[in-house]
Design an enzyme around this catalytic site. Sequence first.
Site, short mmCIF file in Angstrom:
data_model
loop_
_atom_site.label_atom_id
_atom_site.label_comp_id
_atom_site.label_asym_id
_atom_site.label_seq_id
_atom_site.Cartn_x
_atom_site.Cartn_y
_atom_site.Cartn_z
N ASN A 107 98.85 -9.45 22.86
CA ASN A 107 98.60 -7.99 23.29
C ASN A 107 96.95 -7.82 23.39
O ASN A 107 96.32 -8.62 22.62
CB ASN A 107 99.26 -7.24 22.19
CG ASN A 107 98.81 -5.59 22.40
OD1 ASN A 107 98.96 -5.07 23.62
ND2 ASN A 107 98.35 -4.83 21.35
N HIS A 109 94.07 -5.06 22.46
CA HIS A 109 94.04 -3.81 21.88
C HIS A 109 92.60 -3.29 21.66
O HIS A 109 91.88 -3.93 21.45
CB HIS A 109 94.50 -3.81 20.18
CG HIS A 109 94.55 -2.59 19.35
ND1 HIS A 109 95.50 -1.79 19.67
CD2 HIS A 109 93.34 -2.05 18.75
CE1 HIS A 109 95.21 -0.88 18.68
NE2 HIS A 109 93.85 -1.07 18.16
N SER A 136 90.16 -6.64 20.86
CA SER A 136 90.86 -7.76 20.46
C SER A 136 92.10 -8.28 21.41
O SER A 136 92.86 -7.46 21.52
CB SER A 136 91.37 -7.25 18.93
OG SER A 136 90.26 -7.04 18.23
N ASP A 145 99.86 -4.18 15.70
CA ASP A 145 98.65 -4.48 15.71
C ASP A 145 97.93 -5.41 14.47
O ASP A 145 96.73 -5.17 14.17
CB ASP A 145 97.62 -3.45 15.78
CG ASP A 145 98.19 -2.61 16.90
OD1 ASP A 145 98.41 -2.91 18.07
OD2 ASP A 145 97.88 -1.25 17.15
#
Length: 210
Positions: A107, A109, A136, A145
Amino acid sequence: PLPVVVLISGSGSNLQAFIDGQARGELPIDIRAVISNRADAYGLERARAAGIPGEVLSHRGFDDRASYDRALAEVIDRHEPGLVILAGFMRILSDAFVTHYLGRLINIHPSLLPDFRGLHTHERALESAVQVHGCSVHFVIPELDAGPLIVQAEVPVWPDDTPETLARRVQIQEHRIYPLAVRWLAEGRVCMREGRTWMDGRPLEQTPRI
Ligand code: GAR
């Protein structure tokens, strides 16, 4: 090339960065499909323009998160990806889904994690009066997260910034670091093992900030 599936909900500018990197020969991936939970995601247009199959799986009509996530995994797994890339996919994923893809789900973020997990990161960065903000790339684990970091980029925060100006500055960096992280994964330089990020055969002691 590494077979990947990209999940989106919106504009797909990070998807575009992958498409462009691949076109320039810098990214050894094969984008098998782009899947959106929203039919109106502009990223689907980007996929179409690049000749990548797009699919919509709306979350509406599913009883609960677990059943949507099972259907989503079924669609993803048809493409047999070695890596599943969340690129602005704005849904929380169930533990079962995350566990199924552990180590091959990443992912991006829009904050310097562990700061500002969750939503509205640019607003919160401005409220906290931080002078440095950023983005990030991380492996996804069940906790939101909180997965092992792969790479980060910093941006300065200016006194006259609004959430929008800050978001634009951060996104420019997203489009650099996300393709880079995917390249490291595709080249086998980066992986997740024992709950941490490994790079070039060693546990990562400090997240690269580039
Ligand atoms: C990106 O800024 C990404 O960091 C953020 O959504 C945007 C998607 O933009 N992701 C999150 O907030 C995840 N919680 P894009 O659709 O243009 O790539």
